[in-house]
Design an enzyme around this catalytic site. Structure first.
Site, PDB file in Angstrom:
ATOM      1  N   GLU A   1      14.572   6.963  -0.471  1.00 45.87           N
ATOM      2  CA  GLU A   1      13.687   8.133  -0.330  1.00 45.87           C
ATOM      3  C   GLU A   1      14.242   9.170   0.652  1.00 45.87           C
ATOM      4  O   GLU A   1      13.509   9.695   1.491  1.00 45.87           O
ATOM      5  CB  GLU A   1      12.277   7.692   0.126  1.00 45.87           C
ATOM      6  CG  GLU A   1      11.537   6.862  -0.906  1.00 45.87           C
ATOM      7  CD  GLU A   1      10.051   6.686  -0.584  1.00 45.87           C
ATOM      8  OE1 GLU A   1       9.249   6.806  -1.516  1.00 45.87           O
ATOM      9  OE2 GLU A   1       9.702   6.429   0.584  1.00 45.87           O
TER      10      GLU A   1
ATOM     11  N   GLU B   1       9.488   2.434  -7.628  1.00 47.18           N
ATOM     12  CA  GLU B   1       8.380   1.848  -6.880  1.00 47.18           C
ATOM     13  C   GLU B   1       7.088   2.246  -7.566  1.00 47.18           C
ATOM     14  O   GLU B   1       6.612   3.366  -7.395  1.00 47.18           O
ATOM     15  CB  GLU B   1       8.361   2.328  -5.422  1.00 47.18           C
ATOM     16  CG  GLU B   1       9.524   1.809  -4.601  1.00 47.18           C
ATOM     17  CD  GLU B   1       9.419   2.188  -3.114  1.00 47.18           C
ATOM     18  OE1 GLU B   1       8.317   2.567  -2.656  1.00 47.18           O
ATOM     19  OE2 GLU B   1      10.459   2.126  -2.430  1.00 47.18           O
TER      20      GLU B   1
END
Length: 599
Positions: free
Chosen positions: A161, A235
């Site tokens: 991320e 995710e």
């Protein structure tokens, strides 16, 4: 099977050996699950219809001191990956070096913060040198476990991320090159939430998505920036984490199953984060600082409301997902592995007491320092500083008045005058009245690192302890004696064998260690510790740190894995800050507190 061509992302579907492969993945972190249970959890994953295991790698556990590496026992990553392979699971490896994961400092070692100029997750040389040295050790261990070499690893994620951090545009290319130059040859991926997609990419790696609520626009956007490529939700958040002082998050299967169904209908690959959350044993929990005025620490349980519970039990979510995933298999799914029995042991009474003040001789030699010194810069652990736990700062005062922390207490301090408790200083309470008194008295601050922030823009500011001056009546305090109370296994062992334990007085002093014995007469079973008459502290079982408890909740029980107990006497030591009812209770089911739906 004969291996010619690994995982490819050259068309709208992944292919493995030129045949289409839909990744049905789940995250299970080896460092959050007792090693004795790795196989149990992965068999339950396989039985749910998943074909791929995803795991992070926590740098701070594998290199607790600069240059000292640990890949043994609970941290034997190679054994974990070989186990996955033996059960017929592929692996997507997410080696960081930053992992977020609601884990202290997002997995980065705290000793990096000894450098006052440190810029984490950038190409600042202090960071890249350390990360390179870690990757030298880590990557050589996983290279032989890649698909092309007969292993289970079909893809490797570049950082984590980064689009939500994006402080240095040379950083992602650096990490990618760090993987390639050390022998990583499988497919590279990045993963970002919606807002991070624009900034988190790196040339040559497939971009994937992180989300919970279905957003067709963001899937469409991914298609536009990456046409004719497979789409994957790296995710898919199956639940959410909890913070001390908050409520327990649940994401109902009624909300979740339709979204997963739709993701699969749209021909996407998916990874459930988490499939099984496990536990933040020890002091390893992270903290949240985004969108709230002061950081709030993550609780010990990482149940996450995931399909497989903290103790490895099936949930409604599990059964519904299994039913859904079975439609994407030509063969019937494996039988469900049997559940592990739980046991509510009878309560045990505290037998002995050792006050914190009487245990200080078991710690390392105290440090004298004119000014306060933060944990990470203490000259302990071969000059790697203190990473976790508590630090005791003591100085002499000659009068009372108003104490002002100037917000330099990270994160929470119990304050004492001559060992008598006078109050708590933290982010919310920064002033405290010190009672008047005659002559020289000792003013003590027992400061707890409640967990470093693991996500957001404040990573560089996660130094703990006293990070600056404290004032009494507007005068800065000087002349400190500093004790490092990391409560590592070596300290707990010294504590157990110390001759300073005494029977519990009618009114015990606090903070203190309390000792009890749990006698187990048959083969040990999983259980949960419950401490309704206690306030805040840490529990050690046979020397292992089970994690923190805190009466503010939401969590009211601590998971005790059966394999960590043995037949006969088991030693339970509780470090308690302020109160006790003198007994430790056990229950066969967890209590995570009042619930709230994930928003």
């Amino acid at each position: 099977m004969h291996r010619v061509e690994g995982l490819r992302a050259d068309s709208s579907q992944f292919t493995l050996e030129k045949r289409p492969l839909r990744i049905l993945g789940g995250s299970v972190h080896y460092f959050r699950v007792p090693r004795a249970y790795w196989e149990d959890r992965l068999l339950k994953m396989k039985a749910c219809g998943l074909n791929t295991l995803t795991t992070y790698v926590p740098w701070n556990l594998h290199e607790p001191e600069r240059g000292r590496f640990d890949f043994e026992d609970q941290l034997d990553l190679e054994a974990y990956l070989r186990l996955a392979a033996s059960l017929g699971l592929w692996v997507i490896l997410r080696p960081g070096p930053y992992i977020c994961a609601e884990w202290d400092l997002g997995g980065l070692p705290s000793w990096l913060l000894r450098d006052e100029k440190m810029k984490l997750r950038t190409t600042y040389s202090g960071f890249t040198d350390a990360a390179s040295s870690f990757f030298d050790q880590l990557i050589r261990r996983v290279v032989p476990l890649q698909y092309s070499q007969g292993g289970p690893i079909i893809a490797v994620q570049v950082e984590n991320e980064y689009g939500s951090y994006a402080e240095d545009d040379k950083y992602m290319p650096f990490i990618k090159e760090a993987l390639l130059s050390r022998g990583i040859t499988e497919l590279l991926l990045t993963s970002d939430n919606r807002n991070g997609l624009k900034l988190g990419a790196v040339k040559g790696a497939l971009e994937t998505l992180n989300f919970q609520k279905l957003d067709l626009d963001v899937i469409k956007y991914l298609d536009e920036i990456q046409p004719q490529k497979p789409k994957m939700v790296m995710e898919y958040w199956s639940g959410w984490f909890d913070l001390w002082g908050g409520l327990h998050h649940v994401y109902t299967s009624e909300d979740m199953i339709p979204v997963v169904t739709e993701i699969l209908k749209l021909d996407l690959s998916i990874n459930l984060y988490m499939f099984h959350g496990g536990t933040n044993f020890g002091f390893m929990n992270g903290a949240l600082a985004v969108g709230i005025p002061a950081p709030k620490p993550v609780i010990t349980s990482y149940d996450y409301d995931a399909p497989l519970s903290e103790a490895g039990d099936y949930t409604t979510k599990y059964h519904l997902l299994r039913n859904l995933f079975s439609r994407y298999h030509t063969q019937p799914l494996p039988e469900l592995p049997a559940l592990r029995e739980k046991r509510a042991y009878l309560p045990v009474i505290i037998q002995q007491h050792l006050s914190l003040w009487n245990s200080l001789h078991l710690t390392q030699k105290p440090l004298k320092s004119e000014k306060p010194l933060n944990m990470e810069n203490l000259p302990v652990n071969n000059n790697n500083g203190q990473s976790y736990g508590y630090t005791l700062y003591e100085t002499t005062i000659t009068g009372g008045g108003l104490l002002n922390s100037k917000n330099n207490i990270k994160d929470r301090a119990l304050v004492f005058v001559d060992k008598q408790f006078v109050g708590v200083l933290d982010y919310n309470v920064q002033e405290l009245a010190v009672p008047d008194g005659k002559g020289r008295r000792t003013l003590s601050f027992l400061v707890e690192n409640c967990g470093r922030v693991n996500y957001g823009k404040t990573l560089d500011e996660q130094r703990k302890g006293l990070v600056g001056d404290i004032e009494l009546n507007a005068h800065v305090l000087r002349g400190f004696t500093i004790h490092s109370l990391e409560m590592k296994p070596s300290f707990v062992n010294r504590l157990e064998t110390s001759g300073h334990w005494a029977s519990v007085p009618q009114r015990p002093s606090f903070p203190a260690f309390f000792l009890a014995r749990l006698y187990v007469n048959s083969s040990p079973k999983d259980t949960f510790i419950k401490l309704p008459g206690w306030s805040k502290g840490v529990v050690f079982l046979n020397g292992k740190n089970l994690g923190r408890y805190w009466s503010v909740g939401p969590q009211q029980t601590l998971y005790v894995p059966g394999p960590w107990l043995h037949r006969g006497d088991n030693q339970v030591i509780v470090f308690e800050e302020q109160e006790t009812d003198g007994k430790i209770q056990f229950t066969s089911s967890p209590d995570y507190g009042m619930t709230v739906d994930v928003q």
